[in-house]
Design a protein around this motif. Sequence first.
Motif, PDB file in Angstrom:
ATOM      1  N   MET A 147       0.867  -1.177   0.000  1.00 18.99           N
ATOM      2  CA  MET A 147       0.000   0.000   0.000  1.00 18.99           C
ATOM      3  C   MET A 147       0.905   1.227   0.000  1.00 18.99           C
ATOM      4  O   MET A 147       1.862   1.304   0.761  1.00 18.99           O
ATOM      5  N   ALA A 148       0.615   2.196  -0.888  1.00 16.04           N
ATOM      6  CA  ALA A 148       1.473   3.374  -0.996  1.00 16.04           C
ATOM      7  C   ALA A 148       0.618   4.605  -1.276  1.00 16.04           C
ATOM      8  O   ALA A 148      -0.583   4.511  -1.560  1.00 16.04           O
ATOM      9  N   LEU A 149       1.260   5.761  -1.204  1.00 12.44           N
ATOM     10  CA  LEU A 149       0.608   7.036  -1.479  1.00 12.44           C
ATOM     11  C   LEU A 149       1.459   7.798  -2.484  1.00 12.44           C
ATOM     12  O   LEU A 149       2.691   7.818  -2.372  1.00 12.44           O
ATOM     13  N   GLN A 154       5.330   5.042 -12.330  1.00 11.30           N
ATOM     14  CA  GLN A 154       6.107   3.860 -12.713  1.00 11.30           C
ATOM     15  C   GLN A 154       6.700   3.184 -11.482  1.00 11.30           C
ATOM     16  O   GLN A 154       6.744   1.949 -11.398  1.00 11.30           O
ATOM     17  N   ALA A 155       7.136   3.987 -10.518  1.00  9.78           N
ATOM     18  CA  ALA A 155       7.667   3.419  -9.278  1.00  9.78           C
ATOM     19  C   ALA A 155       6.606   2.605  -8.559  1.00  9.78           C
ATOM     20  O   ALA A 155       6.884   1.521  -8.014  1.00  9.78           O
ATOM     21  N   ALA A 156       5.376   3.116  -8.559  1.00 12.59           N
ATOM     22  CA  ALA A 156       4.276   2.379  -7.938  1.00 12.59           C
ATOM     23  C   ALA A 156       3.962   1.112  -8.724  1.00 12.59           C
ATOM     24  O   ALA A 156       3.729   0.036  -8.139  1.00 12.59           O
ATOM     25  N   ARG A 157       3.956   1.225 -10.041  1.00 11.29           N
ATOM     26  CA  ARG A 157       3.718   0.047 -10.882  1.00 11.29           C
ATOM     27  C   ARG A 157       4.793  -1.018 -10.652  1.00 11.29           C
ATOM     28  O   ARG A 157       4.502  -2.222 -10.635  1.00 11.29           O
ATOM     29  N   ASP A 158       6.030  -0.557 -10.509  1.00  9.57           N
ATOM     30  CA  ASP A 158       7.128  -1.491 -10.295  1.00  9.57           C
ATOM     31  C   ASP A 158       6.975  -2.264  -8.985  1.00  9.57           C
ATOM     32  O   ASP A 158       7.551  -3.344  -8.820  1.00  9.57           O
ATOM     33  N   GLN A 159       6.223  -1.694  -8.038  1.00  7.56           N
ATOM     34  CA  GLN A 159       5.924  -2.389  -6.785  1.00  7.56           C
ATOM     35  C   GLN A 159       4.746  -3.346  -6.930  1.00  7.56           C
ATOM     36  O   GLN A 159       4.362  -4.011  -5.972  1.00  7.56           O
ATOM     37  N   GLY A 160       4.167  -3.404  -8.131  1.00 12.68           N
ATOM     38  CA  GLY A 160       3.016  -4.265  -8.355  1.00 12.68           C
ATOM     39  C   GLY A 160       1.711  -3.684  -7.839  1.00 12.68           C
ATOM     40  O   GLY A 160       0.782  -4.435  -7.529  1.00 12.68           O
ATOM     41  N   LEU A 161       1.626  -2.343  -7.768  1.00 16.20           N
ATOM     42  CA  LEU A 161       0.456  -1.689  -7.198  1.00 16.20           C
ATOM     43  C   LEU A 161      -0.494  -1.172  -8.277  1.00 16.20           C
ATOM     44  O   LEU A 161      -0.062  -0.598  -9.273  1.00 16.20           O
ATOM     45  N   LYS A 162      -1.798  -1.343  -8.053  1.00 17.72           N
ATOM     46  CA  LYS A 162      -2.798  -0.704  -8.895  1.00 17.72           C
ATOM     47  C   LYS A 162      -2.891   0.759  -8.485  1.00 17.72           C
ATOM     48  O   LYS A 162      -2.586   1.111  -7.343  1.00 17.72           O
ATOM     49  N   LEU A 163      -3.335   1.598  -9.400  1.00 17.84           N
ATOM     50  CA  LEU A 163      -3.402   3.034  -9.141  1.00 17.84           C
ATOM     51  C   LEU A 163      -4.843   3.457  -8.891  1.00 17.84           C
ATOM     52  O   LEU A 163      -5.698   3.362  -9.783  1.00 17.84           O
ATOM     53  N   TYR A 164      -5.107   3.911  -7.666  1.00 19.02           N
ATOM     54  CA  TYR A 164      -6.412   4.436  -7.290  1.00 19.02           C
ATOM     55  C   TYR A 164      -6.272   5.955  -7.169  1.00 19.02           C
ATOM     56  O   TYR A 164      -5.533   6.440  -6.318  1.00 19.02           O
ATOM     57  N   ALA A 165      -6.977   6.698  -7.993  1.00 12.84           N
ATOM     58  CA  ALA A 165      -6.833   8.155  -8.007  1.00 12.84           C
ATOM     59  C   ALA A 165      -8.100   8.827  -7.502  1.00 12.84           C
ATOM     60  O   ALA A 165      -9.210   8.461  -7.900  1.00 12.84           O
ATOM     61  N   ALA A 166      -7.924   9.814  -6.616  1.00 13.72           N
ATOM     62  CA  ALA A 166      -9.051  10.612  -6.151  1.00 13.72           C
ATOM     63  C   ALA A 166      -9.403  11.599  -7.253  1.00 13.72           C
ATOM     64  O   ALA A 166      -8.711  12.593  -7.460  1.00 13.72           O
ATOM     65  N   GLN A 167     -10.475  11.312  -7.983  1.00 15.92           N
ATOM     66  CA  GLN A 167     -10.797  12.094  -9.181  1.00 15.92           C
ATOM     67  C   GLN A 167     -12.250  11.863  -9.575  1.00 15.92           C
ATOM     68  O   GLN A 167     -12.692  10.722  -9.716  1.00 15.92           O
ATOM     69  N   TRP A 168     -13.005  12.960  -9.759  1.00 19.27           N
ATOM     70  CA  TRP A 168     -14.355  12.794 -10.292  1.00 19.27           C
ATOM     71  C   TRP A 168     -14.275  12.584 -11.790  1.00 19.27           C
ATOM     72  O   TRP A 168     -13.551  13.278 -12.505  1.00 19.27           O
TER      73      TRP A 168
END
Length: 225
Positions: A20-22, A84-98
């Motif tokens: 889990m990351a931010l 890309q750093a988050a992707r390299d950790q195997g993380l999906k990207l959840y964005a706060a966005q309407w």
Amino acid sequence: MSRSRFDKFKTVLQQRQPDMALVTDQVHKAQNISAMLRTADAVGITTVHMVQPARGRLVYHHTAGGSSRFVTSIGHPSIEAALQAARDQGLKLYAAQWSERAISYRDADYTQPFALVMGAEKYGLSETASAEADVHLTIPMVGMVESYNVSVAAAIILQEALHQRQAAGHYQRPVSEGEGYHRTLFRWAQPKMARYCDQRGLPYPELDEDGDMIPPTDAAYRGRA
């Protein structure tokens, strides 16, 4: 150091969530960065990826309550590099966005590996981050204002992540006490000595049951033990 303090370090470290990351997309106000670091620590996040603002530089105050000591913050020159750093950790990207494809933040699955991406205070999420995100999240509101403060929004979403992960038993999973675990524990318990060793390429000395350093005998440590 007291044994209770050292035991608290171990308990907290065992509940860290490396999947889990931010990500902060050019968030530039010091108080917001500090607040998000504090929230990251509170929910067990180990790493915050910060994108350098287009103007100014990344700064944050000590109002993070010392959380910056327990959460690794990594600066990136662009949102592309951070994602890309988050992707390299195997993380999906959840964005706060309407958006038309956005879902309520409560409907997202936070038990899977993910990184929460938060946009800048005035301009929100960048086009790149919006396009790259796997999921867009919204927080229901009924007032006149159009959005929460970025640090408040991050806290609301991450509290839901903590709730889901607690229910799924993620904070009770066995932790491998390998080299990474012991290095982190040493940095938390002996930050000054850790910096000294890092600067000189020295291995970290052993710690006793109270978290106090066992004086090394190697001459390279003389004057610091």
